[in-house]
Design a protein around this motif. Structure first.
Motif, PDB file in Angstrom:
ATOM      1  N   ARG A   4       6.975   5.734  -8.132  1.00 44.46           N
ATOM      2  CA  ARG A   4       7.203   4.416  -9.170  1.00 44.46           C
ATOM      3  C   ARG A   4       6.842   3.555  -8.448  1.00 44.46           C
ATOM      4  NH1 ARG A   4      12.541   6.277 -12.425  1.00 44.46           N
ATOM      5  NH2 ARG A   4      11.872   8.194 -13.035  1.00 44.46           N
ATOM      6  N   LEU A   5       6.073   2.621  -9.236  1.00 44.96           N
ATOM      7  CA  LEU A   5       5.683   0.818  -9.024  1.00 44.96           C
ATOM      8  C   LEU A   5       6.808   0.135  -8.823  1.00 44.96           C
ATOM      9  CD1 LEU A   5       2.365   0.334 -11.069  1.00 44.96           C
ATOM     10  CD2 LEU A   5       2.148   1.512  -8.410  1.00 44.96           C
ATOM     11  N   PRO A   6       6.697  -0.330  -7.736  1.00 47.73           N
ATOM     12  CA  PRO A   6       8.288  -1.550  -7.752  1.00 47.73           C
ATOM     13  C   PRO A   6       7.952  -2.320  -8.124  1.00 47.73           C
ATOM     14  CG  PRO A   6       6.691  -1.989  -5.823  1.00 47.73           C
ATOM     15  CD  PRO A   6       6.221  -0.961  -6.942  1.00 47.73           C
ATOM     16  N   TYR A  41       0.844  -0.877  -0.184  1.00 53.69           N
ATOM     17  CA  TYR A  41       0.587   0.221  -0.460  1.00 53.69           C
ATOM     18  C   TYR A  41       0.646   1.042   0.279  1.00 53.69           C
ATOM     19  CZ  TYR A  41      -4.014  -2.707   1.446  1.00 53.69           C
ATOM     20  OH  TYR A  41      -5.212  -3.815   1.123  1.00 53.69           O
ATOM     21  N   LEU A  42      -0.293   2.340  -0.326  1.00 54.77           N
ATOM     22  CA  LEU A  42       1.154   3.707  -0.776  1.00 54.77           C
ATOM     23  C   LEU A  42       1.012   4.448   0.417  1.00 54.77           C
ATOM     24  CD1 LEU A  42       3.342   5.061  -1.923  1.00 54.77           C
ATOM     25  CD2 LEU A  42       1.521   6.161  -3.572  1.00 54.77           C
ATOM     26  N   ALA A  43       0.791   5.178   1.793  1.00 58.69           N
ATOM     27  CA  ALA A  43       0.524   6.469   2.192  1.00 58.69           C
ATOM     28  C   ALA A  43       0.456   7.836   1.887  1.00 58.69           C
ATOM     29  CB  ALA A  43      -0.576   5.728   3.284  1.00 58.69           C
ATOM     30  N   LEU A  44      -0.125   8.904   2.212  1.00 59.06           N
ATOM     31  CA  LEU A  44       0.083  10.135   2.328  1.00 59.06           C
ATOM     32  C   LEU A  44      -0.314  10.229   4.010  1.00 59.06           C
ATOM     33  CD1 LEU A  44       1.913  12.230   1.674  1.00 59.06           C
ATOM     34  CD2 LEU A  44      -0.045  13.066   0.352  1.00 59.06           C
ATOM     35  N   VAL A  45       1.187  10.638   4.794  1.00 60.62           N
ATOM     36  CA  VAL A  45       0.764  10.743   5.546  1.00 60.62           C
ATOM     37  C   VAL A  45       1.030  12.414   6.913  1.00 60.62           C
ATOM     38  CG1 VAL A  45       0.946   8.004   6.149  1.00 60.62           C
ATOM     39  CG2 VAL A  45       2.602  10.040   6.605  1.00 60.62           C
ATOM     40  N   SER A  46       0.806  13.014   7.621  1.00 56.09           N
ATOM     41  CA  SER A  46       1.067  13.888   7.903  1.00 56.09           C
ATOM     42  C   SER A  46       2.100  13.703   8.918  1.00 56.09           C
ATOM     43  CB  SER A  46       0.006  14.876   9.178  1.00 56.09           C
ATOM     44  OG  SER A  46      -1.217  15.172   8.099  1.00 56.09           O
ATOM     45  N   GLY A  47       2.918  14.429   9.166  1.00 53.06           N
ATOM     46  CA  GLY A  47       4.507  14.483  10.170  1.00 53.06           C
ATOM     47  C   GLY A  47       5.033  13.329   9.399  1.00 53.06           C
ATOM     48  N   GLN A  48       6.062  13.594   9.586  1.00 55.77           N
ATOM     49  CA  GLN A  48       7.726  12.453   9.406  1.00 55.77           C
ATOM     50  C   GLN A  48       8.347  10.851  10.623  1.00 55.77           C
ATOM     51  OE1 GLN A  48      10.714  15.094   7.734  1.00 55.77           O
ATOM     52  NE2 GLN A  48      11.960  12.823   7.485  1.00 55.77           N
ATOM     53  N   PRO A  49       8.531   9.774  10.022  1.00 58.02           N
ATOM     54  CA  PRO A  49       8.926   9.019  11.176  1.00 58.02           C
ATOM     55  C   PRO A  49      10.003   8.934  10.900  1.00 58.02           C
ATOM     56  CG  PRO A  49       9.266   8.155   8.489  1.00 58.02           C
ATOM     57  CD  PRO A  49       8.250   9.875   8.550  1.00 58.02           C
ATOM     58  N   GLN A  50      10.235   8.504  12.219  1.00 54.48           N
ATOM     59  CA  GLN A  50      11.688   8.572  13.297  1.00 54.48           C
ATOM     60  C   GLN A  50      13.222   7.682  12.206  1.00 54.48           C
ATOM     61  OE1 GLN A  50      11.340   8.263  17.217  1.00 54.48           O
ATOM     62  NE2 GLN A  50      10.282  10.210  18.098  1.00 54.48           N
ATOM     63  N   GLN A  51      12.452   6.510  11.531  1.00 53.79           N
ATOM     64  CA  GLN A  51      13.497   5.974  10.818  1.00 53.79           C
ATOM     65  C   GLN A  51      12.398   5.400   9.642  1.00 53.79           C
ATOM     66  OE1 GLN A  51      11.406   5.437  13.857  1.00 53.79           O
ATOM     67  NE2 GLN A  51      11.473   2.814  13.881  1.00 53.79           N
ATOM     68  N   GLU A  52      13.236   4.939   8.286  1.00 51.42           N
ATOM     69  CA  GLU A  52      13.482   5.070   7.574  1.00 51.42           C
ATOM     70  C   GLU A  52      11.906   3.949   7.118  1.00 51.42           C
ATOM     71  OE1 GLU A  52      16.177   5.142   4.519  1.00 51.42           O
ATOM     72  OE2 GLU A  52      16.568   6.482   4.553  1.00 51.42           O
ATOM     73  N   VAL A  53      12.784   2.108   8.280  1.00 47.58           N
ATOM     74  CA  VAL A  53      11.933   0.990   7.738  1.00 47.58           C
ATOM     75  C   VAL A  53      11.253   0.625   9.424  1.00 47.58           C
ATOM     76  CG1 VAL A  53      11.744  -0.982   7.855  1.00 47.58           C
ATOM     77  CG2 VAL A  53      13.796   0.474   6.386  1.00 47.58           C
ATOM     78  N   TRP A  54      10.042   0.668  10.031  1.00 47.87           N
ATOM     79  CA  TRP A  54      10.016   0.277  11.103  1.00 47.87           C
ATOM     80  C   TRP A  54       8.662  -0.817  10.754  1.00 47.87           C
ATOM     81  CZ3 TRP A  54       8.202   4.017   8.539  1.00 47.87           C
ATOM     82  CH2 TRP A  54       7.128   4.456   8.999  1.00 47.87           C
ATOM     83  N   ARG A  55       7.883  -1.496  11.880  1.00 49.71           N
ATOM     84  CA  ARG A  55       7.333  -2.573  12.058  1.00 49.71           C
ATOM     85  C   ARG A  55       6.042  -1.901  13.853  1.00 49.71           C
ATOM     86  NH1 ARG A  55       7.797  -8.173  11.040  1.00 49.71           N
ATOM     87  NH2 ARG A  55       6.185  -9.173  12.025  1.00 49.71           N
ATOM     88  N   VAL A 107       9.161   6.489   2.292  1.00 51.20           N
ATOM     89  CA  VAL A 107      10.187   6.768   0.548  1.00 51.20           C
ATOM     90  C   VAL A 107      10.016   7.925   0.094  1.00 51.20           C
ATOM     91  CG1 VAL A 107       8.569   6.818  -1.904  1.00 51.20           C
ATOM     92  CG2 VAL A 107       7.713   5.268  -0.157  1.00 51.20           C
ATOM     93  N   GLY A 108       9.308   9.003   1.438  1.00 46.24           N
ATOM     94  CA  GLY A 108       9.775  10.418   1.425  1.00 46.24           C
ATOM     95  C   GLY A 108       9.358  11.260   2.006  1.00 46.24           C
ATOM     96  N   ALA A 109       9.696  12.337   2.171  1.00 44.79           N
ATOM     97  CA  ALA A 109       9.254  13.434   2.985  1.00 44.79           C
ATOM     98  C   ALA A 109       9.938  14.913   2.252  1.00 44.79           C
ATOM     99  CB  ALA A 109      10.182  13.513   4.746  1.00 44.79           C
TER     100      ALA A 109
END
Length: 296
Positions: free
Chosen positions: A294-296, A166-180, A209-211
């Protein structure tokens, strides 16, 4: 609004489209016919789409009354058909469209569109719902064309053998690039879910993906299939999806959540990978924030 009335002595033995305006104040015969036609009428808990149906004393009639202008016929462009073979058909579901029948409608849903598509091909098979996307979510959905395909496809989803992106546009920025996020999900309201210890296990993997400009574009891979899973998990991280009013997302023209890809193996072991780019509204908002995908 769902309204319910019981057929009385004065209305028994009459046509359904005559009885509805007699029992339900404010509904005309023409509106009754529209409700029946779109699948928003049930008699004794069974949907009825025949206006001339005769009702009898004691029948319980339910009608789903939609807000003026809410109902829309679903017309899909040719490019919405992503894939088709003898077993499956895959579509790019638009945002704002229900996956399946609601108490208010059958027409205007993806379920109805697929059933009509099958009928036009000479098939009497129903549209079987194997997986779902929320009304506000767009993206890849796949429908089996027959019972055997439904069985093996359903098992793939049940056993976690379908890769979802899925692709999601969110408010804010995560603290890490990959998380679970590993947080059990349960119902906390009529149409709201949350993380709770007594909920059902739910796991989602995320990647930035980007911020830009206080917003982030995120890939989500749900490893389980709980209702509102991605929405709840992102909100729990302080990253609500733009347009998701249920989970305090900032206002948007649509909920910015899109199923970009599904991948699985068919009954013969051949890999099927289905992809769909987000719609114009999603693309325009990404561009506004200087984000690209871009689609993977």
């Amino acid at each position: 609004m769902i309204r319910r009335e019981t057929v009385n002595e004065a209305t028994g033995g009459r046509r359904l489209d005559d009885v509805i305006p007699a029992l339900f104040v404010g509904l005309s015969k023409s509106e009754a016919r529209r409700i029946i036609d779109r699948g928003g009428c049930a008699v004794n808990n069974s949907m009825v789409r025949v206006a001339s149906r005769t009702v009898v004393v004691g029948d319980v009639i339910e009608v789903g009354v939609m807000e003026p202008g809410r109902f829309r016929e679903l017309v899909l462009p040719q490019e919405a058909l992503l894939y088709e073979d003898r077993d499956l058909v895959a579509l790019n579901k638009p945002a704002g469209v229900n996956t399946q029948r609601t108490p208010y409608q059958l027409k205007g849903t993806l379920e109805y569109w697929v059933a009509e598509y099958f009928r036009q091909q000479g098939s009497k098979e129903p549209a079987r719902i194997i997986h779902r996307l929320d009304r506000g979510t767009s993206g890849v959905m796949v429908f089996p064309k027959h019972r055997q395909a439904a069985a093996w496809l359903s098992k793939r989803f049940h056993d976690g053998q379908v890769e979802k992106l899925y692709l999601a546009l969110v408010s804010g920025q995560p603290q890490q690039e990959v998380w679970r996020v590993d947080g059990a999900i349960g119902k906390i309201g009529s149409a709201r879910y949350g993380i709770m210890s007594q909920g059902r296990s739910a796991v989602t993997e995320f990647r930035l993906v980007g911020a830009s400009g206080g917003h982030s574009l995120v890939n989500a891979r749900p490893l389980t299939g709980r209702t509102h899973q991605i929405r709840v998990h992102l909100a729990s991280c302080g990253l609500p999806i733009v347009g998701d009013k249920t989970y305090e997302g900032e206002p948007g023209e649509r909920m910015m959540l899109h199923c970009a890809a599904l991948a699985f193996r068919n009954e013969k072991g051949t890999e099927i990978r289905l992809t769909a780019l987000p719609d114009g509204l999603f693309a325009a908002m990404m561009k506004e924030y200087g984000l690209d995908y871009r689609l993977p």
